[in-house]
Design a protein around this motif. Structure first.
Motif, PDB file in Angstrom:
ATOM      1  N   UNK A  36      60.405 -95.580  80.596  1.00  0.00           N
ATOM      2  CA  UNK A  36      61.691 -96.265  80.440  1.00  0.00           C
ATOM      3  C   UNK A  36      62.833 -95.261  80.372  1.00  0.00           C
ATOM      4  N   UNK A  37      62.630 -94.183  79.595  1.00  0.00           N
ATOM      5  CA  UNK A  37      63.656 -93.135  79.551  1.00  0.00           C
ATOM      6  C   UNK A  37      63.806 -92.443  80.901  1.00  0.00           C
TER       7      UNK A  37
ATOM      8  N   UNK B 203      59.782 -99.613  87.667  1.00  0.00           N
ATOM      9  CA  UNK B 203      60.064-100.630  86.646  1.00  0.00           C
ATOM     10  C   UNK B 203      58.982-101.701  86.639  1.00  0.00           C
ATOM     11  N   UNK B 204      58.447-102.023  87.820  1.00  0.00           N
ATOM     12  CA  UNK B 204      57.356-103.001  87.883  1.00  0.00           C
ATOM     13  C   UNK B 204      56.117-102.460  87.172  1.00  0.00           C
ATOM     14  N   UNK B 205      55.835-101.168  87.347  1.00  0.00           N
ATOM     15  CA  UNK B 205      54.686-100.570  86.674  1.00  0.00           C
ATOM     16  C   UNK B 205      54.881-100.564  85.155  1.00  0.00           C
TER      17      UNK B 205
ATOM     18  N   UNK C  32      67.934 -93.161  87.576  1.00  0.00           N
ATOM     19  CA  UNK C  32      69.058 -93.929  88.100  1.00  0.00           C
ATOM     20  C   UNK C  32      70.343 -93.113  88.089  1.00  0.00           C
ATOM     21  N   UNK C  33      70.545 -92.360  87.027  1.00  0.00           N
ATOM     22  CA  UNK C  33      71.743 -91.516  86.959  1.00  0.00           C
ATOM     23  C   UNK C  33      71.707 -90.429  88.027  1.00  0.00           C
TER      24      UNK C  33
ATOM     25  N   UNK D 163      53.178 -93.334  75.168  1.00  0.00           N
ATOM     26  CA  UNK D 163      53.005 -92.321  76.213  1.00  0.00           C
ATOM     27  C   UNK D 163      53.405 -92.806  77.602  1.00  0.00           C
ATOM     28  N   UNK D 164      53.417 -94.090  77.835  1.00  0.00           N
ATOM     29  CA  UNK D 164      53.720 -94.587  79.182  1.00  0.00           C
ATOM     30  C   UNK D 164      55.001 -95.408  79.175  1.00  0.00           C
ATOM     31  N   UNK D 165      54.983 -96.482  78.445  1.00  0.00           N
ATOM     32  CA  UNK D 165      56.132 -97.389  78.501  1.00  0.00           C
ATOM     33  C   UNK D 165      57.406 -96.712  78.027  1.00  0.00           C
ATOM     34  N   UNK D 166      57.354 -96.078  76.878  1.00  0.00           N
ATOM     35  CA  UNK D 166      58.552 -95.433  76.346  1.00  0.00           C
ATOM     36  C   UNK D 166      59.037 -94.292  77.225  1.00  0.00           C
TER      37      UNK D 166
END
Length: 620
Positions: A103-104, A26-28, A110-111, A97-100
């Motif tokens: 994030x998914x 998340x920091x990245x 986490x699940x 390409x990275x953030x989106x």
């Protein structure tokens, strides 16, 4: 190397570690988001910078971009705009390409982590339950064993006591047997529970926990691989735009290399060249000799004192004479030599001549200075063309120097030709439309375009007339019109002495106090104007009368416009005295006349002709 075997007892630490891995991811993601915002901000600032220095439309700045250096700067601005676009591409690609993607992926991670650790806690709870069952069975077996021992001891005590009845002994014996049986049952149950627990424990530590920890390990390794791939993508996004950015930089370099200082210098010449010749040398003014005003200077002073700028010569065309005077005076100014006369040859002694050389003239100040002084004492009268077109900014650009006027006229002709082409294109299109309407009446009325076609025809005709008008002026500047004859030049000289005030008004339009041209600079050496009504009225005038004769003291080669060549000892007619500029106007025959240096000739003025000449000057 497996977490299930190596870290079988580090469930809590693995839970903390995996949570830390998600935090790193998340920091990245946050870092990449901030990078995209920086790229967008940088691109926006670059675009604003490029826009800030772009030339304003229809402004003087736009004209400055004809130079190679400014064109290179404009190319740099355009390339910087494209450069900014590449930074926008970087931002878009990093976002998609990275953030989106990350994030998914974080949500999925986490699940998955939650599911794995849920299974781990469930397995741990199960083994703890089995342990509790084992402990309960063990305590029950221990209690039953103690109860059986006490029952056995009580039976043995009762059996040894002689005072106890047989029935009591039998009862104690049965109680002991019952306790022993219960102890055996508890033992069997404890043994069974222990075996079950050992089996469950073995499965827990060698099967369930390794499997769960293996899944957690794989999950963590996928996270590590994913963040590594994202970092590669981070670099690849930059690398993909490097060729385009390199092209932008190459174009900037190419634009810089295209700068041609010689070409820019030539453009400066084309932009500011007036086409006039530089002023000549100024004669030495000798104040040691007695000073005496010439006849032309006296007439100039009289004209200044009278304050009259409009000539009154006879009664013919009185109302139209002043434009003619302006034209002829400009002819005189432009056809007479612009530079001071050359000194007489050193081989001969001018002082030996009876009449003495006429140069240098004994005058208080140059003629141009007297003109300027004369103009400051009278109201300024604009030339005919300026009055006709409202003063500043004439339609024919006659207020510009010849070279600049030629460029403006050529530009105007090109613009008019483009307008004509546009009108003709519209006319052709409407003609085709009309033909279609005629062939297919259901598509439209053919008569509806006739009015527009008529308007276009009128517009084209008007534009063609404008083109002819400007082409005439252009031909005038470029010298394509016929040269004015010597006859017309002599006719214009007939009124030269009468037009002092009007000529000075026009001269003031053309010269500033320092002698530089400011307005009406439309001719370089000769005034070439289209024929007008004024030419028709004065074409039949008599040539200038002779006012005396002269003898050439030295040979003079007349190479400049307005001069005439003479041979030493030749006798000629004088038609105009030296007016203080060092030149005398002479005539050889009806077709040959011009200026010679006054110091090159010995003048013999006819008294009667001179009186007539003075009277003509006073009338003016």
């Amino acid at each position: 190397m497996s977490w299930g075997t190596e870290l079988w007892d580090q469930f809590d630490n693995l839970e903390k570690h995996t949570q830390w891995g998600i935090d790193v991811l998340e920091k990245y993601i946050k870092f990449v988001k901030e990078r995209t915002e920086i790229e967008l901000s940088y691109a926006k600032q670059l675009r604003n910078l490029s826009k800030k220095y772009q030339p304003k439309k229809n402004s003087k700045e736009e004209e400055e971009y004809r130079y190679t250096s400014t064109r290179a700067f404009l190319a740099t601005l355009n390339e910087m705009n494209d450069y900014a676009g590449q930074h926008e591409v970087i931002s878009e690609n990093m976002t998609s390409l990275i953030t989106g993607e990350l994030t998914r992926y974080v949500q999925e991670l986490k699940q998955e982590r939650k599911s794995h650790f849920h299974d781990g806690r469930k397995a741990q709870q199960h083994i703890e339950t089995c342990w509790k069952q084992l402990e309960a069975s063990k305590r029950r077996f221990e209690r039953d064993c103690k109860e059986a021992d006490r029952a056995q001891q009580y039976f043995e005590k009762m059996d040894a006591d002689i005072n106890v009845t047989k029935a009591d002994v039998e009862k104690a014996r049965q109680q002991a047997q019952l306790r022993h049986q219960m102890a055996e049952d508890s033992k069997a149950e404890y043994s069974s529970t222990l075996q079950k627990f050992n089996s469950e424990q073995h499965d827990h530590y060698y099967t369930h926990v390794p499997n769960i920890f293996q899944k957690i390990q794989e999950m963590e390794e996928r996270r590590i691989v994913r963040i590594g791939e994202s970092m590669k993508t981070f670099a690849e996004v930059d690398r993909q735009v490097i060729p385009i950015i390199g092209k932008c930089l190459d174009e900037i370099t190419k634009a810089a290399e295209s700068i041609d200082h010689k070409n820019d210098s030539q453009l400066v010449i084309e932009a500011f060249k007036s086409g006039f010749e530089p002023p000549g040398d100024i004669d030495f003014e000798d104040y040691t000799q007695p000073m005496k005003r010439t006849v032309s200077e006296s007439s100039l002073s009289n004209s200044r004192g009278d304050g009259k700028s409009e000539p009154k010569f006879g009664g013919k065309s009185k109302g139209k004479l002043w434009p003619f005077i302006k034209k002829n005076k400009l002819m005189s100014l432009l056809t007479s030599p612009h530079q001071p006369p050359p000194p007489p040859p050193a081989s001969a002694s001018p002082s030996a001549v009876p009449n003495g050389p006429q140069s240098p003239k004994q005058q208080k100040e140059p003629l141009s200075h007297r003109f300027n002084e004369f103009m400051t004492s009278k109201p300024k009268i604009h030339c005919f063309r300026s009055l006709k077109r409202g003063g500043a900014g004439p339609e024919d650009f006659s207020n510009l120097p010849p070279e600049q006027r030629r460029k403006k006229l050529q530009q105007k002709v090109d613009e008019l030709n483009k307008d004509i082409q546009k009108e003709m294109d519209q006319r052709d299109a409407l003609t085709k439309m009309k033909d279609v309407y005629i062939k297919n009446p259901q598509m439209g009325d053919a008569a509806s375009v006739d009015h527009r076609l008529a308007e276009l025809a009128q517009n084209i005709e008007k534009l063609r007339l404008e083109v002819q008008k400007f082409e005439g002026w252009l031909a005038e500047v470029e010298g394509r019109l016929p040269m004015r004859t010597e006859q017309a030049r002599r006719q214009s000289g007939l009124y030269e002495a009468q037009n002092t005030s009007a000529v000075n008004s026009c001269a003031q339009d053309r010269e500033s106090p320092d002698g530089s041209y400011t307005e009406e600079q439309s001719q370089e050496t000769e005034m070439k104007v289209p024929a007008t009504d004024f030419d028709d009225e004065f074409d039949d005038e008599e040539p200038l009368p002779t006012i005396g004769t002269c003898k050439a003291l030295y040979t003079f080669e007349g190479q400049n416009e307005g001069t005439i060549s003479v041979a030493e000892g030749e006798m000629l007619y004088v038609i105009e005295e030296d007016k203080g500029d060092g030149w005398t106007r002479i005539r050889r025959n009806e077709d040959e006349e011009g200026y010679v240096p006054t110091s090159y000739v010995e003048v013999y003025l006819d008294k009667n002709a001179k009186d007539v000449y003075k009277s003509l000057q006073k009338i003016s």
